[in-house]
Design a protein around this motif. Structure first.
Motif, PDB file in Angstrom:
ATOM      1  N   ILE A 574       0.836  -1.333   0.061  1.00 57.75           N
ATOM      2  CA  ILE A 574       0.140  -0.118   0.133  1.00 57.75           C
ATOM      3  C   ILE A 574       0.924   1.279   0.192  1.00 57.75           C
ATOM      4  CG2 ILE A 574      -1.600   1.374   1.380  1.00 57.75           C
ATOM      5  CD1 ILE A 574      -2.777  -1.297   2.555  1.00 57.75           C
ATOM      6  N   TRP A 575       0.409   2.413  -0.702  1.00 58.44           N
ATOM      7  CA  TRP A 575       0.903   3.680  -0.814  1.00 58.44           C
ATOM      8  C   TRP A 575      -0.189   4.698  -0.789  1.00 58.44           C
ATOM      9  CZ3 TRP A 575       5.828   5.288   0.161  1.00 58.44           C
ATOM     10  CH2 TRP A 575       6.343   6.544  -0.094  1.00 58.44           C
ATOM     11  N   ILE A 576       0.115   5.716   0.086  1.00 57.53           N
ATOM     12  CA  ILE A 576      -0.774   6.738   0.166  1.00 57.53           C
ATOM     13  C   ILE A 576      -0.392   7.743  -0.778  1.00 57.53           C
ATOM     14  CG2 ILE A 576      -2.009   8.557   1.556  1.00 57.53           C
ATOM     15  CD1 ILE A 576      -1.815   6.759   3.963  1.00 57.53           C
ATOM     16  N   GLU A 577      -0.833   7.933  -2.025  1.00 53.20           N
ATOM     17  CA  GLU A 577      -0.373   8.821  -2.965  1.00 53.20           C
ATOM     18  C   GLU A 577      -0.689  10.331  -2.851  1.00 53.20           C
ATOM     19  OE1 GLU A 577      -1.779   7.841  -6.868  1.00 53.20           O
ATOM     20  OE2 GLU A 577      -0.123   6.367  -7.299  1.00 53.20           O
ATOM     21  N   ASP A 578      -1.871  10.416  -2.381  1.00 50.51           N
ATOM     22  CA  ASP A 578      -2.241  11.894  -2.038  1.00 50.51           C
ATOM     23  C   ASP A 578      -3.234  11.959  -0.988  1.00 50.51           C
ATOM     24  OD1 ASP A 578      -2.276  14.657  -2.139  1.00 50.51           O
ATOM     25  OD2 ASP A 578      -4.031  14.583  -3.896  1.00 50.51           O
ATOM     26  N   GLY A 580      -5.318  15.288   1.405  1.00 49.72           N
ATOM     27  CA  GLY A 580      -5.570  16.831   1.695  1.00 49.72           C
ATOM     28  C   GLY A 580      -7.104  17.180   1.846  1.00 49.72           C
ATOM     29  N   THR A 581      -7.259  18.178   1.679  1.00 47.34           N
ATOM     30  CA  THR A 581      -8.787  18.781   2.024  1.00 47.34           C
ATOM     31  C   THR A 581      -9.769  18.325   0.807  1.00 47.34           C
ATOM     32  OG1 THR A 581      -8.156  21.069   1.053  1.00 47.34           O
ATOM     33  CG2 THR A 581      -7.912  20.626   3.387  1.00 47.34           C
ATOM     34  N   GLY A 582      -9.025  18.209  -0.292  1.00 52.57           N
ATOM     35  CA  GLY A 582      -9.953  17.495  -1.550  1.00 52.57           C
ATOM     36  C   GLY A 582     -10.017  16.084  -1.537  1.00 52.57           C
ATOM     37  N   GLY A 583      -9.358  15.412  -0.673  1.00 54.36           N
ATOM     38  CA  GLY A 583      -9.727  13.697  -0.764  1.00 54.36           C
ATOM     39  C   GLY A 583      -8.262  13.140  -0.704  1.00 54.36           C
ATOM     40  N   THR A 584      -8.470  11.798  -0.710  1.00 56.00           N
ATOM     41  CA  THR A 584      -7.408  10.793  -0.463  1.00 56.00           C
ATOM     42  C   THR A 584      -7.252   9.807  -1.341  1.00 56.00           C
ATOM     43  OG1 THR A 584      -7.517  11.150   1.963  1.00 56.00           O
ATOM     44  CG2 THR A 584      -6.341   9.086   1.326  1.00 56.00           C
ATOM     45  N   VAL A 585      -6.212   9.406  -1.665  1.00 50.33           N
ATOM     46  CA  VAL A 585      -5.967   8.472  -2.847  1.00 50.33           C
ATOM     47  C   VAL A 585      -4.868   7.440  -2.263  1.00 50.33           C
ATOM     48  CG1 VAL A 585      -5.243   7.812  -5.122  1.00 50.33           C
ATOM     49  CG2 VAL A 585      -6.362   9.884  -4.734  1.00 50.33           C
ATOM     50  N   VAL A 586      -5.488   6.188  -2.123  1.00 51.69           N
ATOM     51  CA  VAL A 586      -4.458   5.136  -1.594  1.00 51.69           C
ATOM     52  C   VAL A 586      -4.445   3.892  -2.697  1.00 51.69           C
ATOM     53  CG1 VAL A 586      -4.344   3.301   0.094  1.00 51.69           C
ATOM     54  CG2 VAL A 586      -5.622   5.350   0.608  1.00 51.69           C
ATOM     55  N   ARG A 587      -3.226   3.644  -2.774  1.00 48.36           N
ATOM     56  CA  ARG A 587      -2.962   2.738  -4.120  1.00 48.36           C
ATOM     57  C   ARG A 587      -2.375   1.482  -3.490  1.00 48.36           C
ATOM     58  NH1 ARG A 587       2.324   4.561  -7.553  1.00 48.36           N
ATOM     59  NH2 ARG A 587       3.170   3.648  -5.450  1.00 48.36           N
ATOM     60  N   ILE A 588      -2.750   0.454  -4.113  1.00 47.08           N
ATOM     61  CA  ILE A 588      -2.380  -0.999  -4.011  1.00 47.08           C
ATOM     62  C   ILE A 588      -1.919  -1.330  -5.196  1.00 47.08           C
ATOM     63  CG2 ILE A 588      -3.246  -3.364  -3.274  1.00 47.08           C
ATOM     64  CD1 ILE A 588      -5.629  -2.067  -1.793  1.00 47.08           C
ATOM     65  N   VAL A 589      -0.663  -2.176  -4.939  1.00 52.43           N
ATOM     66  CA  VAL A 589       0.147  -2.676  -6.129  1.00 52.43           C
ATOM     67  C   VAL A 589       0.311  -4.280  -5.717  1.00 52.43           C
ATOM     68  CG1 VAL A 589       2.362  -2.658  -7.596  1.00 52.43           C
ATOM     69  CG2 VAL A 589       1.435  -0.538  -6.175  1.00 52.43           C
ATOM     70  N   ILE A 590      -0.312  -5.013  -6.843  1.00 51.27           N
ATOM     71  CA  ILE A 590      -0.251  -6.495  -6.885  1.00 51.27           C
ATOM     72  C   ILE A 590       0.500  -6.886  -8.035  1.00 51.27           C
ATOM     73  CG2 ILE A 590      -1.984  -6.834  -5.077  1.00 51.27           C
ATOM     74  CD1 ILE A 590      -3.845  -7.491  -7.495  1.00 51.27           C
ATOM     75  N   PRO A 591       1.023  -8.303  -8.184  1.00 59.20           N
ATOM     76  CA  PRO A 591       1.455  -8.576  -9.476  1.00 59.20           C
ATOM     77  C   PRO A 591       0.233  -8.968 -10.431  1.00 59.20           C
ATOM     78  CG  PRO A 591       2.189  -9.896  -7.586  1.00 59.20           C
ATOM     79  CD  PRO A 591       1.129  -8.938  -7.120  1.00 59.20           C
ATOM     80  N   ASP A 592       0.583  -8.605 -11.624  1.00 57.46           N
ATOM     81  CA  ASP A 592      -0.212  -8.652 -12.720  1.00 57.46           C
ATOM     82  C   ASP A 592      -0.165 -10.181 -13.585  1.00 57.46           C
ATOM     83  OD1 ASP A 592      -2.165  -8.452 -14.566  1.00 57.46           O
ATOM     84  OD2 ASP A 592      -1.278  -7.271 -15.698  1.00 57.46           O
ATOM     85  N   ASN A 593       0.105 -11.207 -12.827  1.00 57.55           N
ATOM     86  CA  ASN A 593       0.165 -12.600 -12.943  1.00 57.55           C
ATOM     87  C   ASN A 593      -0.104 -13.546 -11.928  1.00 57.55           C
ATOM     88  OD1 ASN A 593       2.595 -12.618 -11.381  1.00 57.55           O
ATOM     89  ND2 ASN A 593       3.749 -11.665 -12.996  1.00 57.55           N
TER      90      ASN A 593
END
Length: 597
Positions: A574-578, A580-593
């Motif tokens: 997991i990585w919190i990309e962004d 702030g007052t405009g919201g939050t973007v949380v990214r999940i990275v998994i293998p594409d196989n």
């Protein structure tokens, strides 16, 4: 036969030092000897050609000498005498001997005898010798021969009073008469030829001699050989007129150079011992061997000391390795030297440090594995406690679903059905890996329930390559904690009603990225950075250490990230990309196989 390292080094030094020197020395000596042979033959050829020219010039002077001699009035008068004019003969002989011969001998000391023969009983010789009378009669036969030459002819070598002389004769002709008037005979000493030939020897060493076309020695340093005939085998070596050859072998070798005069047909031969030509080379070779011997001794001493140092260092490191193999991992080598041995000792110490570190890591890993087993058992116990007759729950929710349909309450019916499917998805499967398609269907049902709760909630689920979602594996309940965290911490924590939640999936090379997006209040930048730093810091060594997450305040994010790292390893998670007052973007990275680490 096994050789020790010391013996191998000694053998290598000996072979690499002595063998090339001996080989190069042999090649150098052989090449130098050949060069000396070629140079000696060349200079011998040049000297012989010069000697031939000198001899040709010397013999040509006889013709120039004979002309004034024969034109002398006294000689002309003598040639005109009648055979019975004994008194006239006597007077002319006295005059010629006292005047002409005296001047002739004073200018040419190499002339041994002058003789003029007209006919039997009439001759004039500069010397009185009974043996000459016999020889003079043999020349009378030449007067009857027809010849057109007015040059001197070489008769050969004669001995007069034991002295070897070279005899020349010339037919005296009268253009007014058909018969020959007489014969002029000149006997030359070999002093001039000896002088010319003696200059050919190198430092007085070697032999220079002359042979005619018949093989007769016209000159030889050994007086007894003058006038004798050379061996036919030797004469066969001079068939090509000019050249050189090497006779003999080993220490008896000699260079024989020869040159044949085109004027006289004589072959001048110069034989020089090879030992004399290479005497300086032999001394140089001996000196070179002595110098090399001294250098070799110094090199061997230096190599010996270096070899001792090298062997001692290697033996020491070998002992340390044996002690380490026996279990003593605290051994260390001194790192005083800065050369390759010092670097070897340093590498050994680094290796031992790495061994000790790996042992600690392995020990820690075993402890963590045991802790994981304990926690897994605790989780299983909790799961068993939570699964209080799931069939009862399914049946109860099915009953609620049926009553809601009968009563016409569609929202309650839909909530009950979705809730039953959520329970079944969470509790009935024994494996933690599902397809991404199943996980997305679960999130759709979860959001349907939340939309019944929050009427203004807008949801977006957009997955790229939707047809492949079934082939992409992921963790069960991977997305639900993140969506729940967006609703709770993005909106409710700030007293707001959830208004927007999106789940967006995109392929990114060998990975598949899923972003959970909300339009809530977000979190401060320092908190976001602290979360991300903790996500980055979760490695294999810290996976079982929960102490650092005590202050995080977000167990859901922690659990999902930890599960991803346990299954897939780095860099997935997991990585919190962004945020702030405009919201939050949380990214999940998994293998594409289908490969999970």
């Amino acid at each position: 036969m096994k050789l020790s390292l010391k013996q191998k080094l000694t053998l290598v030094v000996t072979v690499s030092l002595f063998l090339p020197f001996l080989l190069l020395g042999y090649l150098w000596y052989d090449r130098t000897e050949r060069t000396i042979e070629q140079n000696a033959s060349y200079y011998g050829k040049v000297l012989l050609e010069q000697a031939n020219k000198s001899i040709d010039s010397y013999l040509s002077e006889l013709d120039r000498l004979a002309i004034p001699f024969l034109l002398n009035p006294a000689i002309q008068s003598f040639l005109s005498l009648e055979p019975d004019d004994y008194y006239g003969q006597f007077l002319l002989q006295q005059k010629i001997r006292s005047e002409l011969y005296k001047d002739l001998y004073s200018s040419r000391r190499d002339i041994y005898n002058f003789t003029i023969i007209m006919h039997e009983g009439l001759d004039l010789s500069s010397r009185d010798n009974s043996l000459m009378g016999e020889r003079n009669r043999s020349y009378l036969k030449l007067l009857d021969r027809e010849t057109d030459t007015d040059k001197f002819t070489v008769e050969g070598i004669n001995r007069i009073d034991g002295m070897p002389v070279m005899t020349f004769y010339k037919i005296i002709s009268d253009p007014n008469q058909s018969a020959h008037r007489g014969i002029l005979i000149v006997d030359l000493k070999l002093t001039k030829i000896q002088e010319i030939m003696s200059n050919l020897s190198v430092d007085g060493v070697g032999e220079a001699f002359i042979v005619n076309e018949s093989g007769q020695y016209y000159y030889h340093p050994q007086n007894s050989l003058i006038g004798t005939f050379a061996d036919k085998t030797m004469m066969g070596q001079f068939a090509d007129k000019n050249g050189f050859r090497v006779n003999g072998s080993d220490g008896q070798k000699s260079i024989v150079s020869y040159s044949t005069s085109a004027l006289t047909g004589w072959t001048l031969v110069l034989e020089t011992p090879m030992a004399h030509l290479t005497s300086g080379l032999v001394r140089l070779r001996t000196a070179a061997f002595l110098i090399f011997g001294c250098i070799a001794i110094v090199v061997l001493l230096m190599m010996g000391s270096f070899t001792y140092y090298l062997i001692r260092s290697l033996s020491f490191i070998q002992q340390l390795m044996k002690r380490a193999a026996a279990g003593n991992l605290n051994v260390r080598a001194p790192e005083k030297a800065s050369d390759e041995i010092g670097m070897l000792f340093h590498s050994f110490n680094t290796m031992m440090d790495e061994y000790r570190r790996l042992i600690r890591v392995e020990h820690t890993s075993q402890l963590k594995a045991k802790e994981m087993q304990v926690r897994q058992k605790e989780s299983m116990l909790i799961a068993l406690q939570s699964q209080v007759n799931p069939h009862f729950l399914y049946n109860t929710l099915g009953t609620v679903h049926s009553i809601a349909i009968l009563e016409g309450v569609r929202p309650i019916s839909r909530i009950a059905a979705n809730l039953a499917n959520l329970f079944r998805y969470s509790l009935e499967s024994d494996t933690q890996m599902v397809s991404l398609q199943e996980e997305i269907r679960y999130i759709e049902m979860y959001l349907d329930i939340q939309k019944e709760r929050y009427e203004d909630l807008q949801t977006v689920i957009e997955m790229e390559a939707e047809a492949r979602l079934k082939a992409i594996p992921c963790l069960r309940l991977m997305l639900q904690p993140l969506v729940e965290n967006a609703l709770l911490h993005g909106y409710q924590q700030y007293g707001q009603h959830p208004g927007y939640v999106a789940v967006i999936g995109r392929s990114a090379g060998a990975c598949y990225e899923i972003r959970v997006i909300d339009h809530g209040q977000g979190m401060p930048a320092d908190v976001r950075e602290r979360y991300n730093a903790q996500f980055r810091g979760m490695t294999e060594d810290t996976l079982v250490d929960d102490a650092q997450w005590a202050i995080a305040g977000s167990i859901g994010l922690y659990n999902v990230h930890k599960r991803l790292r346990l299954v897939y390893g780095e860099p997935y998670g997991i990585w919190i990309e962004d945020s702030g007052t405009g919201g939050t973007v949380v990214r999940i990275v998994i293998p594409d196989n289908n490969e999970a680490v």
